[in-house]
Scaffold this motif. Sequence first.
Motif, PDB file in Angstrom:
ATOM      1  N   GLN A 134       0.830  -1.202   0.000  1.00  0.00           N
ATOM      2  CA  GLN A 134       0.000   0.000   0.000  1.00  0.00           C
ATOM      3  C   GLN A 134       0.864   1.252   0.000  1.00  0.00           C
ATOM      4  N   LYS A 135       1.876   1.265   0.842  1.00  0.00           N
ATOM      5  CA  LYS A 135       2.778   2.415   0.911  1.00  0.00           C
ATOM      6  C   LYS A 135       3.472   2.653  -0.430  1.00  0.00           C
ATOM      7  N   LEU A 136       3.974   1.581  -1.027  1.00  0.00           N
ATOM      8  CA  LEU A 136       4.647   1.710  -2.323  1.00  0.00           C
ATOM      9  C   LEU A 136       3.703   2.252  -3.394  1.00  0.00           C
ATOM     10  N   LEU A 137       2.479   1.751  -3.429  1.00  0.00           N
ATOM     11  CA  LEU A 137       1.510   2.239  -4.409  1.00  0.00           C
ATOM     12  C   LEU A 137       1.154   3.706  -4.166  1.00  0.00           C
ATOM     13  N   LEU A 138       1.010   4.089  -2.899  1.00  0.00           N
ATOM     14  CA  LEU A 138       0.665   5.475  -2.583  1.00  0.00           C
ATOM     15  C   LEU A 138       1.775   6.444  -2.993  1.00  0.00           C
ATOM     16  N   LEU A 139       3.020   6.075  -2.777  1.00  0.00           N
ATOM     17  CA  LEU A 139       4.135   6.981  -3.043  1.00  0.00           C
ATOM     18  C   LEU A 139       4.595   6.977  -4.496  1.00  0.00           C
ATOM     19  N   ALA A 140       4.422   5.869  -5.188  1.00  0.00           N
ATOM     20  CA  ALA A 140       4.941   5.734  -6.558  1.00  0.00           C
ATOM     21  C   ALA A 140       4.151   6.594  -7.541  1.00  0.00           C
ATOM     22  N   GLU A 141       4.882   7.295  -8.391  1.00  0.00           N
ATOM     23  CA  GLU A 141       4.283   8.024  -9.506  1.00  0.00           C
ATOM     24  C   GLU A 141       4.142   7.064 -10.675  1.00  0.00           C
ATOM     25  N   LYS A 142       3.218   7.353 -11.540  1.00  0.00           N
ATOM     26  CA  LYS A 142       3.073   6.536 -12.745  1.00  0.00           C
ATOM     27  C   LYS A 142       4.407   6.559 -13.495  1.00  0.00           C
ATOM     28  N   GLY A 143       4.841   5.389 -13.943  1.00  0.00           N
ATOM     29  CA  GLY A 143       6.105   5.273 -14.661  1.00  0.00           C
ATOM     30  C   GLY A 143       7.267   4.805 -13.796  1.00  0.00           C
ATOM     31  N   GLU A 144       7.103   4.748 -12.492  1.00  0.00           N
ATOM     32  CA  GLU A 144       8.197   4.323 -11.616  1.00  0.00           C
ATOM     33  C   GLU A 144       8.356   2.807 -11.549  1.00  0.00           C
ATOM     34  N   PHE A 145       7.300   2.045 -11.800  1.00  0.00           N
ATOM     35  CA  PHE A 145       7.404   0.587 -11.834  1.00  0.00           C
ATOM     36  C   PHE A 145       7.646   0.190 -13.285  1.00  0.00           C
ATOM     37  N   ASN A 148       7.926  -2.680 -14.794  1.00  0.00           N
ATOM     38  CA  ASN A 148       7.108  -3.765 -15.350  1.00  0.00           C
ATOM     39  C   ASN A 148       5.628  -3.397 -15.437  1.00  0.00           C
ATOM     40  N   ARG A 149       5.217  -2.328 -14.774  1.00  0.00           N
ATOM     41  CA  ARG A 149       3.825  -1.852 -14.837  1.00  0.00           C
ATOM     42  C   ARG A 149       3.832  -0.326 -14.785  1.00  0.00           C
ATOM     43  N   PRO A 150       4.181   0.324 -15.884  1.00  0.00           N
ATOM     44  CA  PRO A 150       4.375   1.777 -15.881  1.00  0.00           C
ATOM     45  C   PRO A 150       3.130   2.611 -15.584  1.00  0.00           C
ATOM     46  N   MET A 151       1.952   2.061 -15.705  1.00  0.00           N
ATOM     47  CA  MET A 151       0.738   2.836 -15.425  1.00  0.00           C
ATOM     48  C   MET A 151       0.266   2.676 -13.985  1.00  0.00           C
ATOM     49  N   ARG A 152       1.053   2.020 -13.137  1.00  0.00           N
ATOM     50  CA  ARG A 152       0.691   1.787 -11.740  1.00  0.00           C
ATOM     51  C   ARG A 152       1.251   2.878 -10.853  1.00  0.00           C
ATOM     52  N   GLY A 153       0.555   3.158  -9.763  1.00  0.00           N
ATOM     53  CA  GLY A 153       0.997   4.123  -8.770  1.00  0.00           C
ATOM     54  C   GLY A 153      -0.007   5.244  -8.595  1.00  0.00           C
ATOM     55  N   VAL A 154      -0.202   5.653  -7.345  1.00  0.00           N
ATOM     56  CA  VAL A 154      -1.135   6.737  -7.035  1.00  0.00           C
ATOM     57  C   VAL A 154      -0.455   8.096  -7.197  1.00  0.00           C
ATOM     58  N   GLY A 155       0.778   8.206  -6.721  1.00  0.00           N
ATOM     59  CA  GLY A 155       1.482   9.479  -6.789  1.00  0.00           C
ATOM     60  C   GLY A 155       0.836  10.525  -5.892  1.00  0.00           C
ATOM     61  N   THR A 156       0.746  10.226  -4.601  1.00  0.00           N
ATOM     62  CA  THR A 156       0.031  11.115  -3.678  1.00  0.00           C
ATOM     63  C   THR A 156       0.602  12.528  -3.659  1.00  0.00           C
ATOM     64  N   ARG A 157       1.859  12.704  -4.006  1.00  0.00           N
ATOM     65  CA  ARG A 157       2.446  14.058  -4.028  1.00  0.00           C
ATOM     66  C   ARG A 157       1.697  14.978  -4.977  1.00  0.00           C
ATOM     67  N   ARG A 158       1.134  14.420  -6.033  1.00  0.00           N
ATOM     68  CA  ARG A 158       0.382  15.233  -7.008  1.00  0.00           C
ATOM     69  C   ARG A 158      -0.863  15.851  -6.396  1.00  0.00           C
ATOM     70  N   PHE A 159      -1.341  15.278  -5.303  1.00  0.00           N
ATOM     71  CA  PHE A 159      -2.603  15.708  -4.713  1.00  0.00           C
ATOM     72  C   PHE A 159      -2.426  16.634  -3.506  1.00  0.00           C
TER      73      PHE A 159
END
Length: 96
Positions: A29-40, A42-53
């Motif tokens: 959950q923490k990784l998904l919350l912090l990750a921006e799209k493109g950071e994974f 193998n799955r570049p469209m994954r990530g919430v990128g909470t900093r954007r909000f």
Amino acid sequence: MKGIILNENMTLKIVNGSMVIDDNTYQNQKLLLLAEKGEFKNRPMRGVGTRRFLETENPDELAREIRTEFITDGMTVKTINIPKNGQLTIDAYYDN
């Protein structure tokens, strides 16, 4: 969900020379919350990128993004609470 555990430096947690395998739900959950799209890679469209909000007045957009990403990752999301003070609380878990 059981998986590889990372330490506070986001590297493999090693105990007695072995990788630690344990429940990694909160870590994921923490990784998904912090990750921006493109950071994974193998799955570049994954990530919430909470900093954007951070400057967003409407928390519904953040809640929608969290719900979408967690469900895509295989979690059941019961509640997401984003009060004015910014203390995010989430009740989500992997179905076994």
